[in-house]
Design a protein around this motif. Structure first.
Motif, PDB file in Angstrom:
ATOM      1  N   GLU A   3       0.826  -1.209   0.003  1.00  0.00           N
ATOM      2  CA  GLU A   3      -0.172  -0.035  -0.076  1.00  0.00           C
ATOM      3  C   GLU A   3       0.784   1.108  -0.016  1.00  0.00           C
ATOM      4  N   ASP A   4       1.820   1.262   0.766  1.00  0.00           N
ATOM      5  CA  ASP A   4       2.687   2.357   0.689  1.00  0.00           C
ATOM      6  C   ASP A   4       3.291   2.698  -0.336  1.00  0.00           C
ATOM      7  N   PHE A   5       3.944   1.694  -1.191  1.00  0.00           N
ATOM      8  CA  PHE A   5       4.424   1.983  -2.560  1.00  0.00           C
ATOM      9  C   PHE A   5       3.383   2.529  -3.736  1.00  0.00           C
ATOM     10  N   LYS A   6       2.195   2.068  -3.491  1.00  0.00           N
ATOM     11  CA  LYS A   6       1.131   2.492  -4.396  1.00  0.00           C
ATOM     12  C   LYS A   6       0.624   3.924  -3.875  1.00  0.00           C
ATOM     13  N   TYR A   7       0.922   4.258  -2.639  1.00  0.00           N
ATOM     14  CA  TYR A   7       0.394   5.576  -2.115  1.00  0.00           C
ATOM     15  C   TYR A   7       1.355   6.587  -2.616  1.00  0.00           C
ATOM     16  N   VAL A   8       2.868   6.142  -2.666  1.00  0.00           N
ATOM     17  CA  VAL A   8       3.787   6.952  -3.109  1.00  0.00           C
ATOM     18  C   VAL A   8       3.743   7.651  -4.574  1.00  0.00           C
ATOM     19  N   ILE A   9       3.463   6.287  -5.261  1.00  0.00           N
ATOM     20  CA  ILE A   9       3.164   6.343  -6.720  1.00  0.00           C
ATOM     21  C   ILE A   9       2.313   7.449  -7.235  1.00  0.00           C
ATOM     22  N   LYS A  10       1.073   7.021  -6.629  1.00  0.00           N
ATOM     23  CA  LYS A  10      -0.182   7.792  -6.969  1.00  0.00           C
ATOM     24  C   LYS A  10       0.143   9.494  -6.479  1.00  0.00           C
ATOM     25  N   LEU A  30      11.739   7.920  -6.686  1.00  0.00           N
ATOM     26  CA  LEU A  30      10.606   7.648  -5.642  1.00  0.00           C
ATOM     27  C   LEU A  30      11.127   6.756  -4.550  1.00  0.00           C
ATOM     28  N   PHE A  31      11.645   5.771  -4.791  1.00  0.00           N
ATOM     29  CA  PHE A  31      12.113   4.700  -3.729  1.00  0.00           C
ATOM     30  C   PHE A  31      13.493   4.587  -2.982  1.00  0.00           C
ATOM     31  N   VAL A  32      14.480   5.515  -3.466  1.00  0.00           N
ATOM     32  CA  VAL A  32      15.759   5.152  -2.989  1.00  0.00           C
ATOM     33  C   VAL A  32      15.842   6.033  -1.947  1.00  0.00           C
ATOM     34  N   LEU A  39       6.258   9.328   1.640  1.00  0.00           N
ATOM     35  CA  LEU A  39       5.058   8.479   2.094  1.00  0.00           C
ATOM     36  C   LEU A  39       4.603   9.523   3.266  1.00  0.00           C
ATOM     37  N   ASN A  40       5.255  10.244   3.874  1.00  0.00           N
ATOM     38  CA  ASN A  40       4.754  11.092   5.072  1.00  0.00           C
ATOM     39  C   ASN A  40       4.221  12.358   4.387  1.00  0.00           C
ATOM     40  N   GLN A  41       4.621  12.682   3.141  1.00  0.00           N
ATOM     41  CA  GLN A  41       4.207  14.126   2.541  1.00  0.00           C
ATOM     42  C   GLN A  41       2.764  14.554   2.627  1.00  0.00           C
ATOM     43  N   GLN A  42       2.401  15.633   2.909  1.00  0.00           N
ATOM     44  CA  GLN A  42       1.183  16.127   3.149  1.00  0.00           C
ATOM     45  C   GLN A  42       0.774  16.283   1.624  1.00  0.00           C
ATOM     46  N   VAL A  43      -0.393  15.999   1.211  1.00  0.00           N
ATOM     47  CA  VAL A  43      -1.080  16.066  -0.001  1.00  0.00           C
ATOM     48  C   VAL A  43      -1.444  17.599  -0.122  1.00  0.00           C
ATOM     49  N   HIS A  44      -0.840  18.418  -1.093  1.00  0.00           N
ATOM     50  CA  HIS A  44      -0.892  19.822  -1.534  1.00  0.00           C
ATOM     51  C   HIS A  44      -1.865  19.966  -2.763  1.00  0.00           C
TER      52      HIS A  44
END
Length: 70
Positions: A3-10, A30-32, A39-44
């Motif tokens: 779920e975390d990977f999908k969230y970051v991709i989205k 995205l992943f390195v 992952l913890n970013q607020q959506v703006h």
């Protein structure tokens, strides 16, 4: 896929597509080193999705749909 990977991709896909950062939308970015921050970013970009919880629910819905298609 987690779920975390999908969230970051989205989140980053929505943020980066059609912007000056589109070329940076790749696994290394995205992943390195910055995955935890993303992952913890607020959506703006509330005009696309109202909040992070709505985004997480959408990712889960897509995941469930892809499982049912198998």
């Amino acid at each position: 896929m987690s779920e975390d990977f999908k969230y970051v991709i989205k989140v980053k896909g929505t943020e980066y597509l059609d912007s000056q950062y589109e070329n940076y939308l790749r696994p290394t970015t995205l992943f390195v080193n910055k995955f935890e921050g993303y992952l913890n970013q607020q959506v703006h970009f509330s005009k696309k999705l109202e909040n992070q919880e709505a985004l997480r629910k959408e990712v889960l819905k897509v995941d469930e749909e892809s499982r049912s298609d198998r």
